[in-house]
Enzyme design. Structure first.
Site, PDB file in Angstrom:
ATOM      1  CG  HIS A   1      -3.443  -1.367  -2.683  1.00 14.10           C
ATOM      2  ND1 HIS A   1      -3.886  -0.107  -2.400  1.00 14.10           N
ATOM      3  CD2 HIS A   1      -3.153  -1.941  -1.484  1.00 14.10           C
ATOM      4  CE1 HIS A   1      -3.859   0.071  -1.089  1.00 14.10           C
ATOM      5  NE2 HIS A   1      -3.435  -1.026  -0.513  1.00 14.10           N
TER       6      HIS A   1
ATOM      7  CD  GLU B   1      -5.785   2.094  -4.944  1.00 13.33           C
ATOM      8  OE1 GLU B   1      -6.307   3.207  -4.779  1.00 13.33           O
ATOM      9  OE2 GLU B   1      -4.775   1.727  -4.313  1.00 13.33           O
TER      10      GLU B   1
ATOM     11  CB  SER C   1      -0.978   0.043   1.175  1.00 14.17           C
ATOM     12  OG  SER C   1      -0.606  -0.764   2.215  1.00 14.17           O
TER      13      SER C   1
ATOM     14  CG  ASN D   1      -4.308   4.067   1.489  1.00 13.15           C
ATOM     15  OD1 ASN D   1      -5.395   4.014   2.064  1.00 13.15           O
ATOM     16  ND2 ASN D   1      -3.480   3.036   1.427  1.00 13.15           N
TER      17      ASN D   1
HETATM   18  P1  NAI Z   1       0.134  -9.735   8.111  1.00 15.09           P
HETATM   19  O1  NAI Z   1       1.164  -9.406   9.103  1.00 15.09           O
HETATM   20  O2  NAI Z   1      -1.243 -10.093   8.566  1.00 15.09           O
HETATM   21  O3  NAI Z   1       0.660 -10.940   7.191  1.00 15.09           O
HETATM   22  C1  NAI Z   1       1.922 -10.967   6.603  1.00 15.09           C
HETATM   23  C2  NAI Z   1       2.338 -12.418   6.459  1.00 15.09           C
HETATM   24  O4  NAI Z   1       3.481 -12.473   5.643  1.00 15.09           O
HETATM   25  C3  NAI Z   1       2.679 -13.090   7.777  1.00 15.09           C
HETATM   26  O5  NAI Z   1       1.971 -14.318   7.871  1.00 15.09           O
HETATM   27  C4  NAI Z   1       4.171 -13.303   7.685  1.00 15.09           C
HETATM   28  O6  NAI Z   1       4.602 -14.500   8.330  1.00 15.09           O
HETATM   29  C5  NAI Z   1       4.397 -13.403   6.192  1.00 15.09           C
HETATM   30  N1  NAI Z   1       5.725 -13.019   5.740  1.00 15.09           N
HETATM   31  C6  NAI Z   1       6.462 -11.953   6.146  1.00 15.09           C
HETATM   32  N2  NAI Z   1       7.625 -11.910   5.466  1.00 15.09           N
HETATM   33  C7  NAI Z   1       7.609 -12.951   4.588  1.00 15.09           C
HETATM   34  C8  NAI Z   1       8.528 -13.413   3.602  1.00 15.09           C
HETATM   35  N3  NAI Z   1       9.665 -12.788   3.359  1.00 15.09           N
HETATM   36  N4  NAI Z   1       8.176 -14.511   2.882  1.00 15.09           N
HETATM   37  C9  NAI Z   1       7.003 -15.138   3.123  1.00 15.09           C
HETATM   38  N5  NAI Z   1       6.118 -14.754   4.058  1.00 15.09           N
HETATM   39  C10 NAI Z   1       6.412 -13.662   4.771  1.00 15.09           C
HETATM   40  O7  NAI Z   1       0.086  -8.496   7.095  1.00 15.09           O
HETATM   41  P2  NAI Z   1      -1.113  -8.009   6.156  1.00 15.09           P
HETATM   42  O8  NAI Z   1      -1.937  -7.021   6.898  1.00 15.09           O
HETATM   43  O9  NAI Z   1      -1.770  -9.169   5.551  1.00 15.09           O
HETATM   44  O10 NAI Z   1      -0.316  -7.168   5.052  1.00 15.09           O
HETATM   45  C11 NAI Z   1       0.453  -7.794   4.069  1.00 15.09           C
HETATM   46  C12 NAI Z   1       0.756  -6.822   2.952  1.00 15.09           C
HETATM   47  O11 NAI Z   1      -0.450  -6.264   2.459  1.00 15.09           O
HETATM   48  C13 NAI Z   1       1.623  -5.636   3.328  1.00 15.09           C
HETATM   49  O12 NAI Z   1       2.417  -5.310   2.213  1.00 15.09           O
HETATM   50  C14 NAI Z   1       0.604  -4.549   3.573  1.00 15.09           C
HETATM   51  O13 NAI Z   1       1.124  -3.273   3.410  1.00 15.09           O
HETATM   52  C15 NAI Z   1      -0.403  -4.848   2.502  1.00 15.09           C
HETATM   53  N6  NAI Z   1      -1.744  -4.354   2.754  1.00 15.09           N
HETATM   54  C16 NAI Z   1      -2.327  -4.473   3.979  1.00 15.09           C
HETATM   55  C17 NAI Z   1      -3.607  -3.998   4.198  1.00 15.09           C
HETATM   56  C18 NAI Z   1      -4.256  -4.145   5.527  1.00 15.09           C
HETATM   57  O14 NAI Z   1      -5.266  -3.449   5.778  1.00 15.09           O
HETATM   58  N7  NAI Z   1      -3.785  -4.980   6.426  1.00 15.09           N
HETATM   59  C19 NAI Z   1      -4.375  -3.344   3.112  1.00 15.09           C
HETATM   60  C20 NAI Z   1      -3.705  -3.345   1.839  1.00 15.09           C
HETATM   61  C21 NAI Z   1      -2.435  -3.800   1.696  1.00 15.09           C
END
Ligand code: NAI
Length: 506
Positions: free
Chosen positions: A142, A154, A121, A192
């Site tokens: 996104h 997006e 994001s 955003n």
């Molecule tokens: P989260 O923390 O819930 O999940 C991330 C997952 O990725 C975890 O299970 C972690 O173990 C895994 N992970 C981390 N590094 C890794 C790697 N190198 N290889 C494989 N797995 C790995 O995070 P969330 O909220 O799901 O966000 C994930 C992405 O989505 C981020 O880039 C965030 O900016 C983006 N995003 C999040 C939103 C939200 O509202 N939470 C909305 C839109 C985008």
């Protein structure tokens, strides 16, 4: 165009990855899940299975469909297990180095024409593309949280991305039942970025001591039709999430004043007072219910003085009719009698400035916000100036509450609450169009679906008049001397010649 993605890899199976995997399976794709944390991919698979079972219990899927969908999900315990996938969508930790490293590895595992997509994001897609051999196949995709319910996605090409890749991604989004919008690779993309004005301006109003959180929420819900006021919204999202977004966009735009975050938010983040999840934010929560203090009672006034309405009031004819309906004694002289309550309805100017410029007695002058027509609102907003007498304030309050419509009385501010917030939203959206970040149509779709606003920001400008919004901004710039109210050329040029704000030049 068909998307032709038969097999989708989802990397990172947290909140976002599991939603993306669910939707990809529902779009008919085979999905492979990988997470670096042992057991996480399996937990995600079970979670998604649970979601489908809930849909079955609600009658939205039958058992055969759930079984079919379950067969489409497969967890893998090493990145190598993703070989052969047609597209990889990453939703891992929001760090440029981690994402770049992941994409570099994926490039060695996937076919040369496989697509690489990032759910980032806040990171630049072009910067992510600089870390791979073939940036033409990498794009932003996104999604919003929760993925199954948030219907907009997006699609973001980096500077080197092949446009066909974006067309295929848009087709995939449509196959998921969602709506794709395309954004240039710019900070905050569309949603955003466009969402900055609402909270930022509301925080600024509070920081000037004009009204409290609950009053601002009530005004924006009742006058404009927002489902949640800005403070309710920040409590729901959590300031720990929304404040860093504000900071990131502000810095990425090299300290553009329009995006300046609020010291109020920073202090609350530092103090852990971030919203619902901690039990206290702008409101206190018991059993997840906000405690909202009751509205100030309507004052009892024995006799309401005669009312004189400024000839320069916005919607003057409407205001006079309203006063008549409310049973007011209306003065028709060229100037107010010594007893009269003087009503002004400025656009962008504060009540004090109007009283001074028009030579009214400030002690008897009260303002009313008439950007939005009274019939379309569920609340009236009055503003005093520092000299307004208590009896005049109470008389105005009692008069405008006579038909039972709620009234909020705020302190003097250029642009009241609704004008300030609406004008800031419309202006920011106009600037997004001016910069060519997306088309006006995609902007409207992204904001209504992604932020749940009652109208797209450009439609909002058209609805209440581009010329009025422009007047609010010009006058606020004068009152505040602040470049953040500088009208966008997109708004200025269209409003000045009576065009819709959605109008695109031939
Ligand atoms: P989260 O923390 O819930 O999940 C991330 C997952 O990725 C975890 O299970 C972690 O173990 C895994 N992970 C981390 N590094 C890794 C790697 N190198 N290889 C494989 N797995 C790995 O995070 P969330 O909220 O799901 O966000 C994930 C992405 O989505 C981020 O880039 C965030 O900016 C983006 N995003 C999040 C939103 C939200 O509202 N939470 C909305 C839109 C985008």
């Amino acid at each position: 165009m068909e998307h032709n993605f038969l097999t989708v890899a989802v990397i990172g199976t947290g909140a976002m990855g599991r939603g993306i995997a669910q939707m990809a399976a529902q779009a008919g794709c085979q999905v492979r899940l990988f997470d670096q944390q042992a057991g996480a991919a399996d937990a995600a698979r079970q979670y998604i299975q649970g979601q489908w079972e809930r849909l079955r219990d609600k009658g939205k899927l039958d058992s055969a469909q759930v079984e079919g969908l379950s067969g489409k999900l497969q967890g893998v315990d090493a990145l190598e297990g993703l070989a052969g996938c047609d597209i990889a969508i990453e939703a891992i930790v929001e760090r440029l180095d981690a994402k770049r490293q992941l994409f570099a590895t994926l490039e060695t595992l996937l076919a040369p024409d496989a697509v690489l997509a990032s759910n980032t994001s806040s990171l630049s897609i072009t910067a992510l593309g600089a870390g791979v051999q073939r940036p033409e196949r990498l794009a932003g995709l996104h999604f919003f949280n929760p993925v199954p319910l948030m219907k907009v996605v997006e699609v973001i090409p980096g500077l080197r991305t092949n446009p066909q890749v974006c067309q295929r991604l848009a087709a995939l989004v449509r196959a998921m039942g969602h709506t794709p919008v395309q954004a240039h690779d710019t900070p905050g993309f569309i949603v955003n970025h466009a969402g900055r004005a609402y909270n930022t301006e509301a925080l600024r109003i509070v920081s000037e001591g004009i009204a409290d959180f609950a009053t601002i929420d009530r005004i924006l819900r009742d006058q404009v039709g927002f489902r949640l006021g800005p403070f309710e919204l920040m409590d729901l999202t959590g300031l720990d999430v929304s404040h860093p977004v504000m900071e990131s966009i502000y810095h990425q735009y090299y300290e553009e004043p329009r995006y300046r975050p609020s010291a109020i938010a920073a202090q609350r983040v530092a103090g852990g007072i971030v919203g619902r999840k901690t039990g206290t934010g702008f409101y206190r929560y018991t059993n997840n219910q906000a405690e909202v203090s009751p509205e100030p009672a309507t004052p009892r006034v024995a006799e309401i003085p005669p009312v004189w309405v400024s000839p320069r009031a916005a919607r003057r004819a409407e205001l006079l009719q309203l006063l008549k309906d409310l049973g007011a004694r209306i003065e028709t002289g060229a100037s107010p009698s010594p007893q009269a309550l003087t009503l002004v309805a400025p656009l962008g100017f504060d009540v004090t400035t109007v009283a001074v410029v028009d030579r009214h007695d400030p002690a008897r002058t009260v303002g009313i916000d008439l950007l939005v027509e009274d019939a379309a609102t569920r609340r009236r907003v009055l503003a005093t100036n520092p000299a307004t007498r208590l009896d005049m304030r109470d008389a105005a309050h009692a008069l405008f509450a006579r038909d039972g419509k709620p009234v909020s009385v705020i302190r003097d501010s250029g642009g009241f609450v609704t004008q300030r917030v609406v004008a800031s939203i419309v202006n920011l959206a106009s600037d997004i169009c001016q910069q060519g970040i997306c088309t006006p149509a995609d902007l409207e779709t992204a904001v209504t679906l992604g932020l749940g606003y009652p109208l797209g920001p450009l439609a909002m400008g058209d609805r209440w008049g581009g010329a009025s919004i422009l007047e609010v901004l010009f006058n606020m710039q004068t009152v505040y001397g602040d470049p953040r109210y500088r009208p966008s050329p997109w708004l200025r040029r269209r409003a000045a010649i009576g065009l819709s704000l959605k109008h695109e030049e031939a």
